[in-house]
Design an enzyme around this catalytic site. Sequence first.
Site: not given
Length: 334
Positions: A122, A159, A161, A246
């Site tokens: 991120h 991931d 996200h 995740d």
Amino acid sequence: MRFGYSERCLDHDTGERHPENPDRLRAIRRGLTKRHGVEYVEADAAEKSAVTAVHDPDYVDELESFVADGGGSWDPDTVASDGTWDAALTSAGLAQWAAREAIEGSTGRQTPFAIGRPPGHHAVTDNAMGFCFFNNAAVAAQTALDGDLADRVAIFDWDVHHGNGTQDIFYERGDVLYASIHEDGLYPDTGELDETGDGDGTGTTVNLPLAAGAGDADYLYAVDEAVAPAIERFDPDLLLVSAGFDAHRHDPISRMRVSSEGYALLTDRIRTLADEAGAADAYVLEGGYGLDTLAEGVSMVHETYDGRTPVATDEEPDQKTETIVDDLRAELDL
């Protein structure tokens, strides 16, 4: 596998209730004690110059000063302590180590996996966000390119996200392909299907925002029908996996339904893809916030490279997934 690891990454103290905390690495280590063939390597921290190769120097200086002053909340999600600067440089250095090891021939049971923290995907060019300070996979990719170890690097991010930072750094670059499978509408609410790159990077960003509830069959279909063809066409020398866990069905902060066995199947697909593309492959830890499922996911990657054959799923992909994949293939002319 060979795991890049350093105790310095435990010194990044986010507080007792923060989901990205040192217990994540401790859980991974505990899980790996039950597996054979695990080897740990401590790599050097990244030099500041390696970080500023992908991040704005003013941002990097600001972060260094922020940590030197004792840290605190950079934003509501992203917390720094007095150990964060060294931990972040170390995490980036572990990713560099993984890239170098892979390119220099560490394959099979010696395939490298950097299990550093804080995570990175991120972190955008000029800011920290989403638990991330330096973009570890981006630092590793740039190190390989700058060191003439690779001419082209692909980064595949599984991931849950979207890795907005990795996309941001390479969006207008033609020498790095970024591909992501992520949950649609989840933080940071980026990674739309029509975000495919710009300028020299046109066509080198591949986003598959899957609907909540997607499971093993959906992820495998997305890899087989979209990610693999894009990477094969790109023809990288190095394939880095931004490996977050995740999307697991029992992770506390997502709604996806990937199983532990699903991560073994994904790993097997990526290993085969790298082999067929003639690319070195390496893994860099991102998210995963259920300690047991995080440890199990990393262990599944290890066991797949250690010779265990994953158990195939008898599920079928959802029609929504098939539609998204078809739309992406049309967008990128795959």
